[in-house]
Design an enzyme around this catalytic site. Structure first.
Site, short mmCIF file in Angstrom:
data_model
loop_
_atom_site.label_atom_id
_atom_site.label_comp_id
_atom_site.label_asym_id
_atom_site.label_seq_id
_atom_site.Cartn_x
_atom_site.Cartn_y
_atom_site.Cartn_z
N GLU A 16 -17.77 11.08 -15.65
CA GLU A 16 -17.59 10.41 -16.95
C GLU A 16 -18.18 11.25 -18.08
OE1 GLU A 16 -15.51 8.13 -16.78
OE2 GLU A 16 -15.67 7.76 -14.64
N GLU B 107 -7.69 13.30 -15.78
CA GLU B 107 -8.36 12.88 -14.56
C GLU B 107 -8.39 13.98 -13.50
OE1 GLU B 107 -10.21 10.53 -14.56
OE2 GLU B 107 -9.48 9.17 -16.13
#
Length: 873
Positions: free
Chosen positions: A300, A322
């Site tokens: 993150e 991602e």
């Protein structure tokens, strides 16, 4: 049943937004039952089309443009909750006031309450549940957020960016203002408010700026944040050192919440995390939990640049952020410990989750062509295979060129919403290497199958390797094209020594691993000056996410002992054991008694003899292939036979190798303080691997003793997992003790549910129903639902695939009950029913019947409808 099929969104239909929003001013007056949200949007026309704003579940109270109230005749509320403004000017200020009810938001998307506190989750399309907005990633805006709430209820109020003032009001409320100086899409918006406490540190960036770091948790959890904070600081330093990327705000906040659909969310400057990936101390968290926290914290944080500062143009480009960020977090974790063991674990995960997805009804490219519910494409293919495709490029062009490509990508695309082509173009320009052959990996579903043949020509001292690639048909893509496959390889002589290699046309032989590029359906590679038939070592480091076929069992045995590449050494042992288990399953199906290959005993003893050098690698090498992995190699799966064979092998290895297993187990007994460094984790992993074999051979008392004496959750849970399959007091006592100890800790209690859900005992299907009705089971909590329902359906193939269909009925019942509460989680849980094509006809029919029962439910969520309907197609 659905009155009509939900609408499908296609990548080919992408059009730029008709209006852009340059600035957003949000004013929240928080109330669990009736929160008011005032939004001021500075808009300007960007292309043809009406002003349409997404919305869902919003009560519109006011709407103005440039201060003038909009009459109802100019406002169109769609059946999907959207708002269309007729005759909107080309620029101006749109102001709306809406009312929402966070306490009723069980979907946990948008603004919701958990434990009396307020949290948001806006990815992918949750912001439309907060206010009317063009809720798509290519609308990037600068946000100013003011939050007002009761001071006693919400002493802490957080949002994106940097704090910019606060104050009190005479009515007992107070306010804070946050300003994010960087443009961002709406999915990165975040708000957290409530009675929280923080654990804080500071970080000085490479340019000398001081950043305040805060982890916000419920009172009482402060002593469980140390590892998360340490992981954050190491991540920040690593990103500066490896990629030159420095944090860009004055504060970095993390807030932890137990009710959360995902693992975590990278909202700019305010990451919201599932407590599972923040809270840890030795008494409550396993080594796997510690490693998971390190990985997710890093992931993150790394999104700050690969996802936030550079974001995706549309959701079809999801792997742009991602896949790249998973690759980055994998590299970070590899640098923290054993790179070889990290690679092995990542490949295990890829094969357990992504390979079956590629072979099933939900197979889709890394960049999908269409979706009904975007939440369904937060998948192993987008994340894990997406990371492998980034790794392919890294392998092809090398680390130095990849870093230059990252520098160019960030500089060129900063503060923009871009596409996968932009990323690949930057890598190609920085390296000078044509990467067009890699685009097929993004646009083509399925796992390539790589076959090898070789021949030795003694008179010419020449060795020829022929490689072929093929991809099986997948839904919507019956015909496949060759893709670029980097094959890292080496050659070994008969004694296991590494040979230098010279391809035809080269002047000098090269030592060590070299890279072959397979770019056609079939290619041959000729090696000169080879004195004797060599043993090829292919796909070193798992250089491509493919299935390698055509390696003989004799070669696998040789490579498992001699290969200089640790991945191929592990992989060869795994494939040898898999082939052996498949032969034993076939024998069992014929009614024959499967024999035992003495090579397995030899392999275990060899592994344990050299275990001290790298105990983590030894633990991986000692593990038999999982039941799911073995079943995936069969044309028609036979879960019961696979389970029986695997358990038989575990028992026989434990019996034959008991002396060396027990000696290793005793030698690895931990003394002193619990540590989470790579070596300590590896030693515990190896010790518990030995324990598992010893218990399989009948030494249950050893697990009882370890459970009673364990000084950390890793050893306690390892013992309890083994005892969960035992009979009588050996099982019931520890399970009752564990529940009594940890009933008040949600994360630990999740482990208690999962252990029982994955038990191989004959009474497990009935026990699952009992646990589902247990007072501590809460279907509304995603972690708890996954701990029981998900663990059973995905982690217990023996009982999920029971001949009477009870496992299928249980999963369908749970999905039907959960869907109206939280459709996103229900959709993620229904997936295992889609495996029916690989089951025997009787089980397949039972699985189809349960899928049809799910589809017959009125008002089924879009996500569950999409998963179930595609599973049946």
């Amino acid at each position: 049943m659905q009155d009509s099929a939900p609408q499908t969104t296609y990548r080919a239909d992408y059009r730029p937004p008709a209006f852009l929003i340059d600035t957003v001013e949000l004013d929240f007056r928080l109330d669990p039952a009736a929160t008011l949200v005032r939004a001021r949007l500075a808009f300007r026309r960007n292309g043809p089309g009406p002003m349409r704003l997404d919305g869902q579940g919003l009560a519109l109270l006011e709407a103005r443009i440039d201060g003038a109230v909009l009459p109802e005749a100019r406002l169109g509320l769609g059946a999907d909750g959207s708002l269309t403004v007729a005759d909107a000017p080309d620029s101006g200020m749109l102001e709306t006031l809406v009312r929402i009810a966070p306490e009723k938001n069980t979907e946990l998307s948008g603004l919701y309450t958990s434990g009396g506190n307020f949290y948001t989750q806006c990815e992918a399309e949750g912001f439309r549940r907060i206010t009317f907005f063009p809720d798509r990633p290519d609308v990037m805006s600068r946000y100013t957020v003011t939050i007002t709430a009761d001071r006693a209820r919400c002493p802490v109020m957080l949002s994106n960016g940097n704090p910019d003032g606060s104050g009190g009001n005479e009515d007992g409320t107070h306010w804070v203002r946050w300003i994010d100086p960087h443009p961002k899409p709406s999915y990165l918006f975040a708000l957290v408010a409530g009675d929280l406490v923080d654990v804080h540190e500071s970080f000085v960036t490479k340019s000398g700026r001081q950043v305040a770091l805060n982890i916000w948790v419920r009172r009482g959890d402060e002593d469980r944040c140390g590892h998360a904070m340490d992981s954050l600081i190491r991540s920040m330093r690593w990103d500066e050192e490896v990629f030159g990327l420095e944090y860009d705000l004055d504060v970095f906040n993390i807030a932890a919440v137990s009710d959360f659909n995902m693992g975590a969310m990278e909202n700019k400057g305010l990451n919201v995390f599932n407590t599972k990936y923040v809270l840890a101390k030795p008494e409550t968290a396993t080594d796997g939990d510690y490693q998971g926290i390190e990985t997710v914290i890093a992931h993150e944080y790394f999104h700050n640049w690969t996802g936030n500062r550079v974001t995706c143009r549309d959701w079809f480009q999801l792997s742009l952020k991602e896949g790249l960020t998973v690759f980055r977090d994998q590299e970070f974790s590899a640098d923290q410990g054993s790179r070889a063991v990290k690679r092995i674990r990542d490949v295990r995960g890829l094969r357990a989750a992504q390979f079956p997805e590629d072979a099933g009804p939900m197979a889709h490219p890394v960049r999908p062509d269409s979706y009904i519910e975007i939440d369904n494409f937060y998948t192993p293919t987008v994340y894990q295979k997406g990371a492998e495709v980034v790794r392919l490029i890294h392998t092809r062009i090398g680390a130095a060129a990849f870093r230059r490509g990252m520098d160019l990508y960030i500089a060129r695309c900063d503060n923009r919403a871009v596409t996968i082509e932009d990323f690949v173009a930057a890598m190609q320009e920085a390296s000078g290497v044509d990467l067009s052959g890699f685009m097929g990996w993004y646009d083509q579903a399925g796992t390539p199958e790589l076959t090898m043949e070789d021949r030795y020509e003694p008179e010419a001292r020449r060795w020829v390797l022929t490689l072929r690639q093929a991809v099986p048909p997948t839904p919507g893509q019956p015909d496949k094209h060759p893709v670029a496959i980097p094959v890292a390889m080496g050659l070994l002589d008969a004694g296991g020594a590494e040979l230098p290699t010279r391809l035809a046309g080269e002047n000098e032989a090269k030592p060590g691993t070299r890279l072959l590029m397979l770019e056609a359906a079939e290619q041959s590679f000729t090696f000169e000056d080879v004195a004797a038939p060599p043993v090829p070592s292919l796909l070193r480091g798992f250089s491509a996410p493919v299935k390698l076929k055509g390696v003989s069992q004799d070669r696998l045995r040789f490579l498992a002992v001699h290969d200089t590449d640790p991945f191929v050494r592990w992989e060869s042992g795994l494939q040898y054991a898999t082939a052996l288990m498949l032969q034993m399953v076939a024998a069992r199906q014929r009614g024959e008694a499967p024999g035992f290959d003495p090579a397995l005993e030899e392999a275990v003893r060899n592994t344990l003899r050299g275990a001290e050098a790298d105990p983590a690698f030894a633990a991986e090498a000692l593990s038999l292939p999982g039941e799911g992995f073995v079943a995936d190699q069969m044309e028609v799966a036979d879960p019961a036979a696979v389970h029986a064979v695997r358990e038989g092998l575990r028992r026989e290895i434990g019996r034959r190798c008991g002396d060396v297993l027990r000696a290793t187990y005793d030698a690895l007994a931990e003394a002193g303080e619990y540590r989470v460094d790579g070596r300590s984790i590896g030693r515990r992993a190896l010790r518990n691997a030995c324990l598992a074999y010893l218990v399989a051979a009948g030494e249950t008392g050893l697990a009882e003793a370890q459970y009673a004496a364990a000084g950390n959750m890793t050893d306690r849970l390892a013992a309890l997992s083994l005892l969960a399959d035992a009979e009588g007091p050996a099982r019931e006592g520890p399970l009752a003790d564990f529940h009594a100890r940890w009933r008040g800790d949600d994360l630990v209690l999740d482990k208690w549910f999962s252990i029982q859900a994955m038990s191989s005992r004959a009474d497990t299907p009935a026990a699952i129903r009992t646990l589902y009705a247990h007072p501590d089971f809460d279907l509304r909590n995603p972690n708890r639902a996954r701990s029981l329902i998900g663990a059973f359906a995905s982690g217990n193939p023996l009982h999920f695939h029971a001949e009477d269909g009870e496992g299928y009925r249980f999963l369908a019942d749970a999905v039907i009950a959960l869907d109206p509460i939280n459709g996103s989680i229900a959709a993620r849980l229904v997936g295992p029913l889609g495996q029916w094509r690989r089951q025997a006809p009787g089980r397949a029919a039972l699985m189809r019947r349960e899928l049809e029962r799910v589809l017959a439910v009125p008002k089924l969520s879009k996500g569950t409808f999409e998963k179930a309907s595609k599973a049946l197609a």
